[in-house]
Design a protein around this motif. Structure first.
Motif, PDB file in Angstrom:
ATOM      1  N   ALA A   1       0.831  -1.204   0.000  1.00 14.57           N
ATOM      2  CA  ALA A   1       0.000   0.000   0.000  1.00 14.57           C
ATOM      3  C   ALA A   1       0.864   1.252   0.000  1.00 14.57           C
ATOM      4  N   ARG A   2       1.932   1.223   0.785  1.00  7.06           N
ATOM      5  CA  ARG A   2       2.821   2.390   0.849  1.00  7.06           C
ATOM      6  C   ARG A   2       3.436   2.691  -0.511  1.00  7.06           C
ATOM      7  N   LYS A   3       3.878   1.648  -1.212  1.00  4.36           N
ATOM      8  CA  LYS A   3       4.463   1.848  -2.541  1.00  4.36           C
ATOM      9  C   LYS A   3       3.438   2.423  -3.511  1.00  4.36           C
ATOM     10  N   ALA A   4       2.204   1.945  -3.430  1.00  2.00           N
ATOM     11  CA  ALA A   4       1.162   2.452  -4.326  1.00  2.00           C
ATOM     12  C   ALA A   4       0.863   3.919  -4.043  1.00  2.00           C
ATOM     13  N   VAL A   5       0.770   4.273  -2.776  1.00  2.00           N
ATOM     14  CA  VAL A   5       0.458   5.651  -2.395  1.00  2.00           C
ATOM     15  C   VAL A   5       1.547   6.614  -2.876  1.00  2.00           C
ATOM     16  N   LEU A   6       2.791   6.157  -2.870  1.00  2.00           N
ATOM     17  CA  LEU A   6       3.885   7.025  -3.317  1.00  2.00           C
ATOM     18  C   LEU A   6       3.884   7.242  -4.824  1.00  2.00           C
ATOM     19  N   MET A   7       2.974   6.592  -5.537  1.00  2.00           N
ATOM     20  CA  MET A   7       2.817   6.842  -6.976  1.00  2.00           C
ATOM     21  C   MET A   7       1.679   7.816  -7.262  1.00  2.00           C
ATOM     22  N   LEU A   8       1.048   8.340  -6.199  1.00  2.00           N
ATOM     23  CA  LEU A   8      -0.046   9.285  -6.389  1.00  2.00           C
ATOM     24  C   LEU A   8       0.442  10.579  -7.038  1.00  2.00           C
ATOM     25  N   GLN A   9      -0.423  11.139  -7.847  1.00  2.00           N
ATOM     26  CA  GLN A   9      -0.193  12.450  -8.440  1.00  2.00           C
ATOM     27  C   GLN A   9      -1.456  13.279  -8.256  1.00  2.00           C
ATOM     28  N   SER A  10      -1.295  14.577  -8.163  1.00  2.00           N
ATOM     29  CA  SER A  10      -2.451  15.429  -7.901  1.00  2.00           C
ATOM     30  C   SER A  10      -2.255  16.814  -8.489  1.00  2.00           C
ATOM     31  N   GLU A  11      -3.361  17.520  -8.546  1.00  2.00           N
ATOM     32  CA  GLU A  11      -3.267  18.958  -8.714  1.00  2.00           C
ATOM     33  C   GLU A  11      -2.875  19.486  -7.336  1.00  2.00           C
ATOM     34  N   PRO A  12      -1.773  20.217  -7.233  1.00  2.00           N
ATOM     35  CA  PRO A  12      -1.284  20.583  -5.899  1.00  2.00           C
ATOM     36  C   PRO A  12      -2.254  21.480  -5.143  1.00  2.00           C
ATOM     37  N   ALA A  13      -2.128  21.455  -3.843  1.00  4.58           N
ATOM     38  CA  ALA A  13      -2.885  22.388  -3.016  1.00  4.58           C
ATOM     39  C   ALA A  13      -2.410  23.813  -3.331  1.00  4.58           C
ATOM     40  N   MET A  14      -3.291  24.765  -3.109  1.00  5.33           N
ATOM     41  CA  MET A  14      -2.976  26.161  -3.422  1.00  5.33           C
ATOM     42  C   MET A  14      -3.215  27.028  -2.188  1.00  5.33           C
ATOM     43  N   ARG A  15      -2.350  28.007  -2.024  1.00  3.39           N
ATOM     44  CA  ARG A  15      -2.520  28.985  -0.945  1.00  3.39           C
ATOM     45  C   ARG A  15      -2.336  30.367  -1.545  1.00  3.39           C
ATOM     46  N   ASP A  16      -3.442  31.138  -1.555  1.00  7.35           N
ATOM     47  CA  ASP A  16      -3.427  32.472  -2.165  1.00  7.35           C
ATOM     48  C   ASP A  16      -2.924  32.407  -3.603  1.00  7.35           C
ATOM     49  N   GLY A  17      -3.389  31.363  -4.327  1.00  6.72           N
ATOM     50  CA  GLY A  17      -3.065  31.228  -5.738  1.00  6.72           C
ATOM     51  C   GLY A  17      -1.712  30.621  -6.034  1.00  6.72           C
ATOM     52  N   LYS A  18      -0.952  30.211  -5.022  1.00  8.31           N
ATOM     53  CA  LYS A  18       0.365  29.621  -5.228  1.00  8.31           C
ATOM     54  C   LYS A  18       0.367  28.158  -4.762  1.00  8.31           C
ATOM     55  N   PRO A  19       1.021  27.274  -5.534  1.00 12.35           N
ATOM     56  CA  PRO A  19       1.061  25.860  -5.125  1.00 12.35           C
ATOM     57  C   PRO A  19       1.823  25.682  -3.820  1.00 12.35           C
ATOM     58  N   MET A  20       1.362  24.718  -3.018  1.00  6.94           N
ATOM     59  CA  MET A  20       1.993  24.453  -1.734  1.00  6.94           C
ATOM     60  C   MET A  20       1.979  22.954  -1.452  1.00  6.94           C
ATOM     61  N   ALA A  21       2.883  22.496  -0.620  1.00  4.79           N
ATOM     62  CA  ALA A  21       2.868  21.106  -0.186  1.00  4.79           C
ATOM     63  C   ALA A  21       1.673  20.881   0.731  1.00  4.79           C
ATOM     64  N   SER A  22       1.119  19.679   0.666  1.00  5.84           N
ATOM     65  CA  SER A  22      -0.058  19.380   1.480  1.00  5.84           C
ATOM     66  C   SER A  22      -0.003  17.933   1.955  1.00  5.84           C
ATOM     67  N   TRP A  23      -0.926  17.593   2.838  1.00 10.74           N
ATOM     68  CA  TRP A  23      -1.022  16.225   3.360  1.00 10.74           C
ATOM     69  C   TRP A  23      -2.450  15.732   3.191  1.00 10.74           C
ATOM     70  N   ALA A  24      -2.578  14.432   2.977  1.00 13.62           N
ATOM     71  CA  ALA A  24      -3.902  13.829   2.873  1.00 13.62           C
ATOM     72  C   ALA A  24      -3.854  12.431   3.483  1.00 13.62           C
ATOM     73  N   GLU A  25      -4.966  12.023   4.074  1.00 18.85           N
ATOM     74  CA  GLU A  25      -5.063  10.641   4.561  1.00 18.85           C
ATOM     75  C   GLU A  25      -5.684   9.788   3.467  1.00 18.85           C
ATOM     76  N   VAL A  26      -5.010   8.725   3.116  1.00 13.96           N
ATOM     77  CA  VAL A  26      -5.467   7.823   2.049  1.00 13.96           C
ATOM     78  C   VAL A  26      -5.689   6.437   2.637  1.00 13.96           C
ATOM     79  N   ARG A  27      -6.794   5.808   2.253  1.00 11.07           N
ATOM     80  CA  ARG A  27      -7.070   4.430   2.660  1.00 11.07           C
ATOM     81  C   ARG A  27      -6.960   3.517   1.451  1.00 11.07           C
ATOM     82  N   VAL A  28      -6.139   2.513   1.579  1.00 11.26           N
ATOM     83  CA  VAL A  28      -5.951   1.533   0.499  1.00 11.26           C
ATOM     84  C   VAL A  28      -6.678   0.255   0.911  1.00 11.26           C
ATOM     85  N   ASN A  29      -7.655  -0.116   0.119  1.00  8.05           N
ATOM     86  CA  ASN A  29      -8.481  -1.278   0.451  1.00  8.05           C
ATOM     87  C   ASN A  29      -7.972  -2.542  -0.232  1.00  8.05           C
TER      88      ASN A  29
END
Length: 298
Positions: free
Chosen positions: A266-294
């Motif tokens: 599950a950890r290896k799969a999660v590290l392959m995630l890609q996203s539209e980055p989080a934004m703060r005042d219109g600028k991309p920023m690092a973010s965190w999310a909780e993911v459940r792998v079933n």
């Protein structure tokens, strides 16, 4: 990830927690902070040929042979809680949770103040994702020895599984202060402390106006290991994942796992995630999310 020669001895009341005296390659990464054996210099077993053979077998990563020789020592010294803890630790490394619990229980019969035995019990229950039982064992062990740094580390892991992130950060800091600086776990604890601190800072920032959460773009499929399929293991692995300013996953912290290789899958799969980055005042920023792998058998 294998490291240089060291030999570290930590005494905890009536029992001893020892990071095994090792040459490069002596202990694999999954064993660090988990394998507990008597001290080979001060122990009454130091000149026992079976004891020596057990240590040599462990040096070769031959856990079955090490278990056999430690078993022989246990027959000669049935009232040794230290040897029972060594056997329990080996059982964890050999993925035999019930055997680990049996040896831990025998260690407690000999020495009710054996904090190491409660660590084994708590670690086993944690790996089985039985978090309330893990917490009970941890609390009992720390009541015996509050400075048992491996138990303190497990306490932090349990708190993470319970989503009690602020207390977990404190526990990681306490464990880090107790861990010997030479041992690589002190670095790992620093890394966990920093990650939880960053996650908490992001959570507060995410609740403020002007912050837009990341949007996951793909759904990597984890491998269902043959061992897990053979035993019919199902359930969820919960992971905190960090998505950097480019929207790419670059860090994963397991909250709750599953046995037989599914947590790592599950950890290896999660590290392959890609996203539209989080934004703060219109600028991309690092973010965190909780993911459940079933994981389910179809």
């Amino acid at each position: 990830m294998l490291t240089e020669f060291w030999r570290l001895v930590f005494r905890y009341g009536a029992s001893m927690l020892v990071a095994v005296a090792m040459l490069s390659g002596f202990v694999p990464p999954e064993a660090r902070g988990q394998f507990i054996v008597p001290d080979s210099t001060s122990s009454t077993f130091a000149n026992d040929p079976d004891y020596k053979a057990a240590k040599e077998a462990f040096a070769r990563l031959d856990y079955s042979a090490a278990n056999k020789f430690y078993g022989r020592v246990a027959k000669k010294h049935p009232r040794s809680s230290e040897i029972r803890i060594a056997l329990a630790s080996l059982a964890l490394l050999r993925n035999k949770p019930q055997e680990a619990l049996k040896h831990a229980a025998k260690a407690l019969e000999v020495d009710p103040a054996c904090a190491d035995a409660y660590y084994i019990e708590g670690r086993t229950r944690f790996l089985q994702n039985r978090i309330p039982e893990a917490r009970i064992a941890v609390d009992k062990g720390l009541a015996i020895n509050v400075k048992h740094w491996v138990l303190k580390t497990l306490q932090a892991d349990v708190m993470m599984a319970e989503r009690r992130f602020e207390p977990a950060r404190t526990a990681f800091a306490e464990a880090r202060s107790l861990a010997p600086r030479e041992f690589d776990s002190s670095k790992r604890l620093t890394s966990r402390f920093e990650a939880v601190s960053e996650y908490l800072a992001f959570k507060e920032l995410a609740s403020q106006p002007g912050t837009k959460k990341a949007r996951i773009l793909n759904n990597p499929r984890p491998e269902y290991t043959p061992e897990a399929r053979a035993y019919g293991v199902t359930g969820n692995v919960a992971i905190l994942v960090r998505l950097n300013e480019s929207g790419v996953a670059d860090r994963a912290i397991v909250l709750t796992g599953l046995p037989d290789g599914l947590t790592e899958s599950a950890r290896k799969a999660v590290l392959m995630l890609q996203s539209e980055p989080a934004m703060r005042d219109g600028k991309p920023m690092a973010s965190w999310a909780e993911v459940r792998v079933n994981f389910s058998i179809r």
